[in-house]
Design a protein around this motif. Structure first.
Motif, PDB file in Angstrom:
ATOM      1  N   PHE A  29     156.591  45.146  13.110  1.00  0.00           N
ATOM      2  CA  PHE A  29     157.227  43.881  13.483  1.00  0.00           C
ATOM      3  C   PHE A  29     157.173  42.903  12.318  1.00  0.00           C
ATOM      4  O   PHE A  29     156.358  43.041  11.403  1.00  0.00           O
ATOM      5  CB  PHE A  29     156.530  43.270  14.703  1.00  0.00           C
ATOM      6  N   ASP A  30     158.040  41.884  12.396  1.00  0.00           N
ATOM      7  CA  ASP A  30     158.098  40.864  11.353  1.00  0.00           C
ATOM      8  C   ASP A  30     157.345  39.591  11.709  1.00  0.00           C
ATOM      9  O   ASP A  30     156.936  38.848  10.823  1.00  0.00           O
ATOM     10  CB  ASP A  30     159.564  40.488  11.075  1.00  0.00           C
ATOM     11  N   HIS A  31     157.199  39.318  13.000  1.00  0.00           N
ATOM     12  CA  HIS A  31     156.591  38.067  13.444  1.00  0.00           C
ATOM     13  C   HIS A  31     155.622  38.332  14.600  1.00  0.00           C
ATOM     14  O   HIS A  31     155.866  39.190  15.451  1.00  0.00           O
ATOM     15  CB  HIS A  31     157.652  37.072  13.933  1.00  0.00           C
ATOM     16  N   LEU A  32     154.578  37.541  14.623  1.00  0.00           N
ATOM     17  CA  LEU A  32     153.667  37.512  15.764  1.00  0.00           C
ATOM     18  C   LEU A  32     153.945  36.211  16.510  1.00  0.00           C
ATOM     19  O   LEU A  32     153.869  35.120  15.938  1.00  0.00           O
ATOM     20  CB  LEU A  32     152.209  37.540  15.293  1.00  0.00           C
ATOM     21  N   VAL A  33     154.300  36.314  17.784  1.00  0.00           N
ATOM     22  CA  VAL A  33     154.655  35.154  18.589  1.00  0.00           C
ATOM     23  C   VAL A  33     153.750  35.122  19.815  1.00  0.00           C
ATOM     24  O   VAL A  33     153.636  36.114  20.540  1.00  0.00           O
ATOM     25  CB  VAL A  33     156.136  35.213  19.011  1.00  0.00           C
ATOM     26  N   ILE A  34     153.112  33.976  20.027  1.00  0.00           N
ATOM     27  CA  ILE A  34     152.116  33.883  21.102  1.00  0.00           C
ATOM     28  C   ILE A  34     152.371  32.639  21.940  1.00  0.00           C
ATOM     29  O   ILE A  34     152.214  31.512  21.460  1.00  0.00           O
ATOM     30  CB  ILE A  34     150.687  33.827  20.523  1.00  0.00           C
ATOM     31  N   PRO A  35     152.769  32.806  23.195  1.00  0.00           N
ATOM     32  CA  PRO A  35     152.878  31.658  24.094  1.00  0.00           C
ATOM     33  C   PRO A  35     151.506  31.230  24.597  1.00  0.00           C
ATOM     34  O   PRO A  35     150.611  32.067  24.786  1.00  0.00           O
ATOM     35  CB  PRO A  35     153.735  32.197  25.244  1.00  0.00           C
ATOM     36  N   LEU A  71     153.080  29.738  19.398  1.00  0.00           N
ATOM     37  CA  LEU A  71     152.612  29.928  18.025  1.00  0.00           C
ATOM     38  C   LEU A  71     153.435  31.043  17.389  1.00  0.00           C
ATOM     39  O   LEU A  71     153.665  32.080  18.025  1.00  0.00           O
ATOM     40  CB  LEU A  71     151.130  30.305  18.023  1.00  0.00           C
ATOM     41  N   VAL A  72     153.878  30.819  16.157  1.00  0.00           N
ATOM     42  CA  VAL A  72     154.637  31.830  15.424  1.00  0.00           C
ATOM     43  C   VAL A  72     153.927  32.099  14.101  1.00  0.00           C
ATOM     44  O   VAL A  72     153.703  31.177  13.310  1.00  0.00           O
ATOM     45  CB  VAL A  72     156.088  31.368  15.149  1.00  0.00           C
ATOM     46  N   VAL A  73     153.581  33.360  13.872  1.00  0.00           N
ATOM     47  CA  VAL A  73     152.913  33.755  12.631  1.00  0.00           C
ATOM     48  C   VAL A  73     153.819  34.739  11.902  1.00  0.00           C
ATOM     49  O   VAL A  73     154.158  35.807  12.438  1.00  0.00           O
ATOM     50  CB  VAL A  73     151.548  34.409  12.923  1.00  0.00           C
ATOM     51  N   LEU A 120     161.836  29.475  17.717  1.00  0.00           N
ATOM     52  CA  LEU A 120     161.254  30.809  17.618  1.00  0.00           C
ATOM     53  C   LEU A 120     162.156  31.690  16.766  1.00  0.00           C
ATOM     54  O   LEU A 120     163.328  31.371  16.545  1.00  0.00           O
ATOM     55  CB  LEU A 120     161.070  31.399  19.021  1.00  0.00           C
ATOM     56  N   PRO A 121     161.668  32.815  16.255  1.00  0.00           N
ATOM     57  CA  PRO A 121     162.510  33.697  15.441  1.00  0.00           C
ATOM     58  C   PRO A 121     163.796  34.090  16.166  1.00  0.00           C
ATOM     59  O   PRO A 121     163.810  34.254  17.395  1.00  0.00           O
ATOM     60  CB  PRO A 121     161.608  34.912  15.198  1.00  0.00           C
ATOM     61  N   ALA A 122     164.854  34.275  15.423  1.00  0.00           N
ATOM     62  CA  ALA A 122     166.167  34.516  16.023  1.00  0.00           C
ATOM     63  C   ALA A 122     166.241  35.845  16.750  1.00  0.00           C
ATOM     64  O   ALA A 122     166.902  35.954  17.788  1.00  0.00           O
ATOM     65  CB  ALA A 122     167.243  34.455  14.934  1.00  0.00           C
TER      66      ALA A 122
END
Length: 442
Positions: A29-35, A71-73, A120-122
């Motif tokens: 994956f390219d991004h780590l996204v955490i609600p 959060l977006v990493v 957030l990432p597209a």
């Protein structure tokens, strides 16, 4: 002196980013996204349950009361925090992001939960999204948590190893918990009910039930034999014999977990048994060293506690026979302990490696929550106990080893319920660090 977490935060964040980058590479994956999570409502009602933040979210920043945030990493970039500060005159609105942690994030403040999707990432397909299904955003829930296992395996495995920042946060939580325990013991000795003791604890810890990391176990007399007793009678029993309290506190999303047992008669036989279990607990704590298999420590606890039962005339069989036959499990039915940190029972207690796999429990010990080998940075609990629980004693009386028990001695201790002593231990390269005893000493 308890260290200030603030100067330690930048190094903690660097560790988190490195773990995230490796986890994303493992998962492709390219991004780590955490609600941060959302508020849950009771069925057929408009009342909400107490909000519980996503542990993966609060691992990055000490935010525990911010539903609807994200959060977006992304490797190579500053982490982005999409912070919900709603337009709301019914409830208290969270303050604007500030504090020692805020400068390390790209901050975006939104007023409505659905606005988060713009930041957030597209391409959601390129994101590892860690959270509950209810956190989904976008039309038809297009941006929804997928919780990819390779990513979770890596992050959860390494969460066992606490940074210095996390140890400082745990110390702060422990100080709150110890204040509560001191007040609870005073209330017990003043003759308070279970409910009254609970209120005294919350007042001293400075937290109400919804803020505590778990529901307080406040048990007088025979109620101490119920492992997770949470009824809290409003009237104290007479006579007052014993008091078992398992209660923690929170600080910035981190939890402590402390148990103590007290006898009303501090010169009586039950107090002597408490002292014997406490001595076992401290000997075990000293053995929480790198390279020790936690399963072996659990079995050692059974052996030593069986020795206490033999010493007090409850068992006539040897300690070794009590463990081999399963008799010891009738008096000590739970595991020796578990990992602790962002959650009271922290994740990956059975993890074989950062790539997954499971380390099995010892046969005959189904409730042990930790089977890993101890290593520096781990924080785990040590909570041996002895209980006189009716259901387990009935099973023992009807089984093949009933003759190895002095039932008159059992009946003498039955009204006292049980004993548990629990500390939170940091495994280090040198002597283990007992956060709980340290705080009680302070």
């Amino acid at each position: 002196m308890t260290p200030d977490p603030a100067p330690l935060y930048a190094a903690h964040l660097a560790v988190m980013q490195q773990r995230a980058e490796t986890a994303l590479e493992r998962g492709g994956f390219d991004h780590l996204v955490i609600p941060s999570g959302t508020v849950h409502y009771q069925l057929f009602d408009d009342r909400d349950y107490p909000y519980a933040v996503n542990p993966q979210f609060k691992a990055w920043a000490p935010l525990t009361r911010n539903p609807g945030s994200w959060l977006v990493v992304t490797p190579g970039r500053r982490p982005k925090l999409v912070y919900l500060q709603p337009f709301d005159y019914w409830h208290v609105v969270p303050d604007a992001p500030s504090g020692y942690w805020a400068e390390h994030f790209e901050l975006v403040v939104i007023r409505k939960p659905e606005e988060a999707s713009r930041h957030l990432p597209a391409d959601a397909a390129r994101c590892a999204i860690l959270g509950e299904a209810q956190s989904a955003l976008g039309q038809y829930g297009a941006f929804k948590p997928n919780n990819p296992q390779p990513v979770l395996d890596h992050l959860d495995y390494h969460r066992a190893f606490k940074t210095p920042y996390e140890i400082a946060m745990l110390r702060q939580a422990t100080l709150r918990g110890v204040r509560g325990h001191r007040a609870a013991e005073r209330a017990f000795r003043a003759g308070a009910s279970e409910f009254g003791i609970h209120l005294a604890y919350c007042q001293a810890a400075g937290q109400d039930s919804a803020e505590l990391p778990y529901s307080n176990i406040v048990a007088l007399n025979a109620h101490g034999a119920v492992l997770h007793y949470t009824e809290r009678d409003r009237v104290p029993p007479r006579p007052l014999r014993s008091f078992l309290i398992d209660a923690g506190a929170s600080f910035g999303g981190y939890a402590c977990d402390i148990t103590r047992t007290h006898a009303a008669d501090t010169d009586g036989e039950f107090q002597r048994m408490i002292d014997a279990v406490d001595a076992v607990q401290q000997r075990l704590s000293a053995a929480f060293a790198p390279g020790r298999d936690y399963r072996e420590l659990h079995l050692q606890a059974h052996l030593e506690l069986s020795g206490v039962l033999h010493e007090f005339g409850i068992l006539t069989m040897s300690a070794e026979s009590a463990v081999e036959s399963g008799v010891s499990a009738k008096f000590f039915p739970h595991g020796l302990g578990h990992g602790i940190g962002l959650q009271v029972h922290d994740v990956a207690g059975f993890a074989e490696s950062e790539r997954g796999g499971t380390i099995a429990r010892p046969e005959g010990h189904p409730y042990l929550r930790l089977t890993r080998t101890l290593a520096p940075g781990m924080v785990v609990t040590n909570e041996p106990g002895l209980y006189f629980a009716e259901l387990l004693l009935d099973e023992l009386r009807q089984g093949p080893h009933a003759g190895a028990v002095d039932w008159e001695r059992v009946d003498a201790f039955r009204p006292y319920g049980g004993i548990r002593i629990e500390d939170d231990i940091v495994v280090t390269e040198r002597e283990p660090l007992n956060l709980t005893r340290e705080a009680f000493a302070d």
